[in-house]
Design a protein around this motif. Structure first.
Motif, PDB file in Angstrom:
ATOM      1  N   GLY A  19     -17.990  43.241  19.182  1.00  0.00           N
ATOM      2  CA  GLY A  19     -17.377  42.478  20.271  1.00  0.00           C
ATOM      3  C   GLY A  19     -15.870  42.638  20.294  1.00  0.00           C
ATOM      4  O   GLY A  19     -15.261  42.829  21.347  1.00  0.00           O
ATOM      5  N   LEU A  20     -15.248  42.576  19.137  1.00  0.00           N
ATOM      6  CA  LEU A  20     -13.805  42.740  19.028  1.00  0.00           C
ATOM      7  C   LEU A  20     -13.379  44.145  19.457  1.00  0.00           C
ATOM      8  O   LEU A  20     -12.402  44.320  20.178  1.00  0.00           O
ATOM      9  CB  LEU A  20     -13.354  42.464  17.595  1.00  0.00           C
ATOM     10  CG  LEU A  20     -11.862  42.519  17.319  1.00  0.00           C
ATOM     11  CD1 LEU A  20     -11.124  41.490  18.174  1.00  0.00           C
ATOM     12  CD2 LEU A  20     -11.596  42.275  15.852  1.00  0.00           C
ATOM     13  N   THR A  21     -14.141  45.139  19.041  1.00  0.00           N
ATOM     14  CA  THR A  21     -13.854  46.521  19.425  1.00  0.00           C
ATOM     15  C   THR A  21     -13.906  46.694  20.934  1.00  0.00           C
ATOM     16  O   THR A  21     -13.039  47.336  21.531  1.00  0.00           O
ATOM     17  CB  THR A  21     -14.848  47.488  18.753  1.00  0.00           C
ATOM     18  OG1 THR A  21     -14.729  47.349  17.335  1.00  0.00           O
ATOM     19  CG2 THR A  21     -14.584  48.924  19.144  1.00  0.00           C
ATOM     20  N   LEU A  22     -14.896  46.114  21.577  1.00  0.00           N
ATOM     21  CA  LEU A  22     -15.014  46.217  23.030  1.00  0.00           C
ATOM     22  C   LEU A  22     -13.847  45.531  23.736  1.00  0.00           C
ATOM     23  O   LEU A  22     -13.333  46.041  24.736  1.00  0.00           O
ATOM     24  CB  LEU A  22     -16.344  45.628  23.497  1.00  0.00           C
ATOM     25  CG  LEU A  22     -17.599  46.400  23.075  1.00  0.00           C
ATOM     26  CD1 LEU A  22     -18.855  45.649  23.496  1.00  0.00           C
ATOM     27  CD2 LEU A  22     -17.591  47.801  23.645  1.00  0.00           C
ATOM     28  N   GLU A  23     -13.408  44.396  23.232  1.00  0.00           N
ATOM     29  CA  GLU A  23     -12.272  43.693  23.826  1.00  0.00           C
ATOM     30  C   GLU A  23     -10.977  44.489  23.675  1.00  0.00           C
ATOM     31  O   GLU A  23     -10.180  44.572  24.607  1.00  0.00           O
ATOM     32  CB  GLU A  23     -12.102  42.303  23.198  1.00  0.00           C
ATOM     33  CG  GLU A  23     -13.135  41.306  23.652  1.00  0.00           C
ATOM     34  CD  GLU A  23     -13.050  41.030  25.139  1.00  0.00           C
ATOM     35  OE1 GLU A  23     -11.935  40.837  25.665  1.00  0.00           O
ATOM     36  OE2 GLU A  23     -14.100  41.028  25.789  1.00  0.00           O
ATOM     37  N   VAL A  24     -10.775  45.079  22.514  1.00  0.00           N
ATOM     38  CA  VAL A  24      -9.577  45.892  22.289  1.00  0.00           C
ATOM     39  C   VAL A  24      -9.592  47.109  23.205  1.00  0.00           C
ATOM     40  O   VAL A  24      -8.580  47.473  23.802  1.00  0.00           O
ATOM     41  CB  VAL A  24      -9.459  46.310  20.807  1.00  0.00           C
ATOM     42  CG1 VAL A  24      -8.404  47.370  20.605  1.00  0.00           C
ATOM     43  CG2 VAL A  24      -9.169  45.094  19.938  1.00  0.00           C
ATOM     44  N   ARG A  25     -10.756  47.730  23.342  1.00  0.00           N
ATOM     45  CA  ARG A  25     -10.880  48.896  24.222  1.00  0.00           C
ATOM     46  C   ARG A  25     -10.568  48.514  25.667  1.00  0.00           C
ATOM     47  O   ARG A  25      -9.853  49.229  26.374  1.00  0.00           O
ATOM     48  CB  ARG A  25     -12.290  49.475  24.118  1.00  0.00           C
ATOM     49  CG  ARG A  25     -12.467  50.743  24.948  1.00  0.00           C
ATOM     50  CD  ARG A  25     -13.839  51.327  24.764  1.00  0.00           C
ATOM     51  NE  ARG A  25     -13.926  51.851  23.403  1.00  0.00           N
ATOM     52  CZ  ARG A  25     -15.048  52.230  22.827  1.00  0.00           C
ATOM     53  NH1 ARG A  25     -16.188  52.118  23.471  1.00  0.00           N
ATOM     54  NH2 ARG A  25     -15.042  52.712  21.615  1.00  0.00           N
ATOM     55  N   ARG A  26     -11.086  47.371  26.115  1.00  0.00           N
ATOM     56  CA  ARG A  26     -10.839  46.909  27.479  1.00  0.00           C
ATOM     57  C   ARG A  26      -9.345  46.656  27.698  1.00  0.00           C
ATOM     58  O   ARG A  26      -8.765  47.058  28.702  1.00  0.00           O
ATOM     59  CB  ARG A  26     -11.633  45.632  27.766  1.00  0.00           C
ATOM     60  CG  ARG A  26     -11.445  45.089  29.185  1.00  0.00           C
ATOM     61  CD  ARG A  26     -12.015  43.688  29.347  1.00  0.00           C
ATOM     62  NE  ARG A  26     -11.443  42.718  28.433  1.00  0.00           N
ATOM     63  CZ  ARG A  26     -10.235  42.167  28.562  1.00  0.00           C
ATOM     64  NH1 ARG A  26      -9.466  42.503  29.555  1.00  0.00           N
ATOM     65  NH2 ARG A  26      -9.800  41.277  27.685  1.00  0.00           N
ATOM     66  N   ALA A  27      -8.706  46.028  26.734  1.00  0.00           N
ATOM     67  CA  ALA A  27      -7.280  45.739  26.840  1.00  0.00           C
ATOM     68  C   ALA A  27      -6.466  47.038  26.873  1.00  0.00           C
ATOM     69  O   ALA A  27      -5.493  47.149  27.634  1.00  0.00           O
ATOM     70  CB  ALA A  27      -6.826  44.863  25.675  1.00  0.00           C
ATOM     71  N   ALA A  28      -6.860  48.014  26.089  1.00  0.00           N
ATOM     72  CA  ALA A  28      -6.147  49.298  26.066  1.00  0.00           C
ATOM     73  C   ALA A  28      -6.292  50.021  27.402  1.00  0.00           C
ATOM     74  O   ALA A  28      -5.328  50.611  27.906  1.00  0.00           O
ATOM     75  CB  ALA A  28      -6.673  50.170  24.932  1.00  0.00           C
ATOM     76  N   ILE A  29      -7.466  49.962  27.997  1.00  0.00           N
ATOM     77  CA  ILE A  29      -7.685  50.591  29.299  1.00  0.00           C
ATOM     78  C   ILE A  29      -6.824  49.920  30.357  1.00  0.00           C
ATOM     79  O   ILE A  29      -6.181  50.592  31.172  1.00  0.00           O
ATOM     80  CB  ILE A  29      -9.184  50.553  29.680  1.00  0.00           C
ATOM     81  CG1 ILE A  29      -9.966  51.510  28.787  1.00  0.00           C
ATOM     82  CG2 ILE A  29      -9.393  50.886  31.147  1.00  0.00           C
ATOM     83  CD1 ILE A  29     -11.474  51.384  28.907  1.00  0.00           C
ATOM     84  N   GLU A  30      -6.787  48.602  30.354  1.00  0.00           N
ATOM     85  CA  GLU A  30      -5.967  47.872  31.323  1.00  0.00           C
ATOM     86  C   GLU A  30      -4.487  48.200  31.148  1.00  0.00           C
ATOM     87  O   GLU A  30      -3.759  48.388  32.127  1.00  0.00           O
ATOM     88  CB  GLU A  30      -6.187  46.371  31.192  1.00  0.00           C
ATOM     89  CG  GLU A  30      -7.521  45.919  31.742  1.00  0.00           C
ATOM     90  CD  GLU A  30      -7.727  44.415  31.625  1.00  0.00           C
ATOM     91  OE1 GLU A  30      -6.756  43.698  31.291  1.00  0.00           O
ATOM     92  OE2 GLU A  30      -8.846  43.961  31.877  1.00  0.00           O
ATOM     93  N   ALA A  31      -4.027  48.285  29.910  1.00  0.00           N
ATOM     94  CA  ALA A  31      -2.623  48.615  29.655  1.00  0.00           C
ATOM     95  C   ALA A  31      -2.307  50.023  30.160  1.00  0.00           C
ATOM     96  O   ALA A  31      -1.261  50.260  30.762  1.00  0.00           O
ATOM     97  CB  ALA A  31      -2.315  48.498  28.162  1.00  0.00           C
ATOM     98  N   GLY A  32      -3.228  50.955  29.949  1.00  0.00           N
ATOM     99  CA  GLY A  32      -3.041  52.314  30.432  1.00  0.00           C
ATOM    100  C   GLY A  32      -2.965  52.369  31.941  1.00  0.00           C
ATOM    101  O   GLY A  32      -2.146  53.113  32.512  1.00  0.00           O
ATOM    102  N   GLU A  33      -3.802  51.584  32.611  1.00  0.00           N
ATOM    103  CA  GLU A  33      -3.778  51.540  34.072  1.00  0.00           C
ATOM    104  C   GLU A  33      -2.457  50.977  34.582  1.00  0.00           C
ATOM    105  O   GLU A  33      -1.900  51.476  35.565  1.00  0.00           O
ATOM    106  CB  GLU A  33      -4.947  50.711  34.601  1.00  0.00           C
ATOM    107  CG  GLU A  33      -6.296  51.385  34.426  1.00  0.00           C
ATOM    108  CD  GLU A  33      -7.470  50.481  34.774  1.00  0.00           C
ATOM    109  OE1 GLU A  33      -7.263  49.274  35.018  1.00  0.00           O
ATOM    110  OE2 GLU A  33      -8.600  50.983  34.802  1.00  0.00           O
ATOM    111  N   GLU A  34      -1.944  49.959  33.903  1.00  0.00           N
ATOM    112  CA  GLU A  34      -0.658  49.372  34.290  1.00  0.00           C
ATOM    113  C   GLU A  34       0.468  50.401  34.149  1.00  0.00           C
ATOM    114  O   GLU A  34       1.334  50.520  35.018  1.00  0.00           O
ATOM    115  CB  GLU A  34      -0.334  48.140  33.436  1.00  0.00           C
ATOM    116  CG  GLU A  34      -1.179  46.937  33.762  1.00  0.00           C
ATOM    117  CD  GLU A  34      -0.852  46.351  35.119  1.00  0.00           C
ATOM    118  OE1 GLU A  34       0.319  46.395  35.540  1.00  0.00           O
ATOM    119  OE2 GLU A  34      -1.780  45.857  35.768  1.00  0.00           O
ATOM    120  N   ILE A  35       0.441  51.156  33.064  1.00  0.00           N
ATOM    121  CA  ILE A  35       1.464  52.174  32.840  1.00  0.00           C
ATOM    122  C   ILE A  35       1.367  53.262  33.910  1.00  0.00           C
ATOM    123  O   ILE A  35       2.385  53.717  34.439  1.00  0.00           O
ATOM    124  CB  ILE A  35       1.343  52.772  31.424  1.00  0.00           C
ATOM    125  CG1 ILE A  35       1.764  51.715  30.399  1.00  0.00           C
ATOM    126  CG2 ILE A  35       2.173  54.041  31.282  1.00  0.00           C
ATOM    127  CD1 ILE A  35       1.492  52.090  28.968  1.00  0.00           C
TER     128      ILE A  35
END
Length: 70
Positions: A19-35
């Motif tokens: 669960g933690l891994t999936l949340e971190v992955r989701r956050a990283a994807i969102e950060a990449g999209e923002e950049i």
């Protein structure tokens, strides 16, 4: 007896880790999209400011704004 105690404990640790891994992955994807969005905005602004004083005619001639090409 130990198996009855350890197995649910290990299972819980694994579920939490996944669960933690999936949340971190989701956050990283969102950060990449923002950049990517910010990069596109800055690139568009730079392009607009560098082209702001020139016009490109349909035939490909580039003229200063307000001037006409012969």
């Amino acid at each position: 007896m130990i198996k009855r105690v350890v197995k649910p404990l290990v299972r819980g640790i694994i579920k939490t880790s996944v669960g933690l891994t999936l949340e971190v992955r989701r956050a990283a994807i969102e950060a990449g999209e923002e950049i990517q969005d910010l990069t596109a905005e800055v690139a568009a602004e730079k392009l607009a400011s560098s082209v702001g004083t020139r016009r490109v005619k349909a035939d490909g001639d580039v003229t200063a704004q307000g001037a006409t090409a012969g």
